[in-house]
Design an enzyme around this catalytic site. Structure first.
Site, mmCIF file in Angstrom:
data_model
loop_
_atom_site.group_PDB
_atom_site.id
_atom_site.type_symbol
_atom_site.label_atom_id
_atom_site.label_comp_id
_atom_site.label_asym_id
_atom_site.label_seq_id
_atom_site.Cartn_x
_atom_site.Cartn_y
_atom_site.Cartn_z
ATOM 1 N NE ARG A 241 32.974 -28.923 -25.197
ATOM 2 C CZ ARG A 241 32.759 -30.078 -24.562
ATOM 3 N NH1 ARG A 241 33.741 -30.930 -24.412
ATOM 4 N NH2 ARG A 241 31.575 -30.358 -24.067
ATOM 5 N NE ARG B 159 45.639 -15.849 -22.341
ATOM 6 C CZ ARG B 159 46.886 -15.379 -22.264
ATOM 7 N NH1 ARG B 159 47.330 -14.551 -23.175
ATOM 8 N NH2 ARG B 159 47.666 -15.734 -21.292
ATOM 9 C CG HIS C 220 32.725 -32.542 -32.986
ATOM 10 N ND1 HIS C 220 32.864 -33.424 -31.930
ATOM 11 C CD2 HIS C 220 31.404 -32.267 -33.041
ATOM 12 C CE1 HIS C 220 31.690 -33.657 -31.390
ATOM 13 N NE2 HIS C 220 30.780 -32.962 -32.031
ATOM 14 C CG HIS D 59 38.207 -40.782 -29.531
ATOM 15 N ND1 HIS D 59 38.764 -40.804 -28.284
ATOM 16 C CD2 HIS D 59 37.388 -39.706 -29.562
ATOM 17 C CE1 HIS D 59 38.297 -39.786 -27.585
ATOM 18 N NE2 HIS D 59 37.453 -39.098 -28.332
ATOM 19 C CG ASN E 137 39.492 -33.422 -34.998
ATOM 20 O OD1 ASN E 137 39.638 -32.267 -34.606
ATOM 21 N ND2 ASN E 137 38.419 -34.125 -34.733
ATOM 22 C CB THR F 132 36.951 -36.056 -25.770
ATOM 23 O OG1 THR F 132 37.065 -36.386 -27.156
ATOM 24 C CG2 THR F 132 37.269 -37.294 -24.943
ATOM 25 C CB THR F 133 33.272 -38.051 -28.980
ATOM 26 O OG1 THR F 133 33.314 -36.739 -29.529
ATOM 27 C CG2 THR F 133 32.013 -38.744 -29.433
ATOM 28 N NE ARG G 135 32.698 -31.759 -28.226
ATOM 29 C CZ ARG G 135 32.092 -32.710 -27.519
ATOM 30 N NH1 ARG G 135 30.960 -32.460 -26.909
ATOM 31 N NH2 ARG G 135 32.637 -33.895 -27.397
ATOM 32 C CD GLU H 77 34.619 -35.819 -35.553
ATOM 33 O OE1 GLU H 77 34.468 -35.322 -34.429
ATOM 34 O OE2 GLU H 77 35.589 -36.508 -35.850
ATOM 35 C CG HIS I 224 44.118 -34.399 -27.661
ATOM 36 N ND1 HIS I 224 45.034 -35.087 -26.890
ATOM 37 C CD2 HIS I 224 43.847 -33.263 -26.992
ATOM 38 C CE1 HIS I 224 45.291 -34.390 -25.801
ATOM 39 N NE2 HIS I 224 44.580 -33.284 -25.830
ATOM 40 C CG HIS J 5 41.749 -30.485 -29.444
ATOM 41 N ND1 HIS J 5 40.773 -30.034 -28.579
ATOM 42 C CD2 HIS J 5 41.460 -31.781 -29.702
ATOM 43 C CE1 HIS J 5 39.937 -31.040 -28.313
ATOM 44 N NE2 HIS J 5 40.322 -32.104 -28.986
ATOM 45 C CD GLU K 215 36.017 -41.786 -37.278
ATOM 46 O OE1 GLU K 215 35.674 -41.141 -38.276
ATOM 47 O OE2 GLU K 215 36.734 -41.331 -36.371
HETATM 48 N N1 PXP Z 1 36.892 -39.455 -34.779
HETATM 49 C C1 PXP Z 1 35.811 -38.958 -34.143
HETATM 50 C C2 PXP Z 1 34.464 -39.368 -34.628
HETATM 51 C C3 PXP Z 1 35.955 -38.041 -33.085
HETATM 52 O O1 PXP Z 1 34.863 -37.563 -32.462
HETATM 53 C C4 PXP Z 1 37.247 -37.633 -32.717
HETATM 54 C C5 PXP Z 1 37.426 -36.627 -31.623
HETATM 55 O O2 PXP Z 1 36.817 -35.430 -31.975
HETATM 56 C C6 PXP Z 1 38.340 -38.162 -33.421
HETATM 57 C C7 PXP Z 1 38.135 -39.089 -34.438
HETATM 58 C C8 PXP Z 1 39.746 -37.746 -33.123
HETATM 59 O O3 PXP Z 1 40.095 -38.138 -31.841
HETATM 60 P P1 PXP Z 1 41.444 -37.586 -31.215
HETATM 61 O O4 PXP Z 1 41.308 -36.107 -31.138
HETATM 62 O O5 PXP Z 1 41.488 -38.252 -29.878
HETATM 63 O O6 PXP Z 1 42.557 -38.019 -32.118
#
Ligand code: PXP
Length: 249
Positions: free
Chosen positions: A54, A23, A48, A199, A12, A105-106, A50, A75, A222, A15, A156
């Site tokens: 963001r 910035r 994702h 997550h 993912n 976060t989610t 959003r 996502e 993350h 970030h 998931e």
């Molecule tokens: N899976 C889903 C469905 C998520 O919403 C997220 C966070 O956006 C992740 C996985 C990844 O989570 P993390 O960034 O904490 O590794």
């Protein structure tokens, strides 16, 4: 259950965009990170978009669709706007997640059982368009049954509670959460659902989840982006890959 195949890693890259957006401007570029992740052995890229944009922006999503050779897992919240975007671009997979503006976060899984009718109608055109539909849910039998009834192909499982308990050193709670994830992976698989998880996963807590034979994909963001500050993105991903393969073997 026997070994069911290698475990896929979805990286993912949200970030990377968070840092860019701190910035404004164009760097660091999440698409560059996604290409590098691909080269480093990611089996897919997750992003994702959003409602408040963001991190990932619409232009990032479009650029990812053009640039990637591995599948893109999009996502999205179950809104009309996101459905239109998904139907326009037809990513390989969509993962329906709950979304609250005020959350960092989610935070939890989707309430599928309460929204069954609405979600069944919501995902039908996405499936018809050829997207694999995944639903992000807690390790809860009621939610898994509902996800199966509405026609999702994938669930998931939200690993956040397990990872938080591990990080806080509450090992009783961690083991309880892990057991729920294990039992619900088996249950979901028995219903014919493909099982993913994600997550909050880190090097320290990924292996017990990676060892569940029913889990086919982990989505991790993350921690990997943070770790890349210290070791670089390619070695950060390579180490996660190594730990996942070790757990699987
Ligand atoms: N899976 C889903 C469905 C998520 O919403 C997220 C966070 O956006 C992740 C996985 C990844 O989570 P993390 O960034 O904490 O590794």
């Amino acid at each position: 259950m026997d070994f069911v195949g290698p475990l896929r890693l979805g990286v993912n890259i949200d970030h990377v965009a968070t840092v860019r957006n701190a910035r404004g401007g164009a760097v660091p570029d999440p698409v560059r990170a996604a290409k590098l992740a691909e080269e480093a052995g990611a089996d897919g890229i997750t992003a994702h978009l959003r409602e408040d944009r963001r991190h990932i922006a619409d232009a990032d999503f479009e650029a990812l669709m053009d640039a990637l050779t591995v599948p893109l897992n999009f996502e999205m919240a179950a809104t009309q706007e996101m459905q239109e975007i998904a139907l326009r671009h037809k990513p390989h997979a969509v993962c329906i997640v709950p979304e609250k503006r005020e959350e960092r976060t989610t935070e939890g899984g989707l309430e599928v059982a309460r929204e069954e009718n609405h979600l069944a109608h919501y995902i039908a055109p996405l499936r018809e368009a050829g997207c694999r539909v995944s639903i992000f849910i807690a390790a809860d039998q009621k939610q898994i049954e509902a996800a199966s009834r509405i026609g999702a192909q994938v669930i998931e499982l939200h690993t956040g509670a397990y990872c938080d308990a591990h990080a806080e050193g509450d090992f009783e709670a961690r083991d309880r959460e892990l057991e729920k994830l294990r039992a619900m992976s088996t249950f979901a698989h028995s219903l014919g659902l493909e099982v993913h998880a994600g997550h909050g996963l880190t090097y320290d807590c990924v292996q017990p989840v990676a060892a569940f034979p029913e889990v086919m994909e982990l989505n991790i963001g993350h921690f990997l982006i943070g770790e890349s500050i210290f070791r670089g993105l390619t070695p950060a991903i390579a180490e996660m890959r190594r730990l996942m393969d070790e757990a699987r073997a």
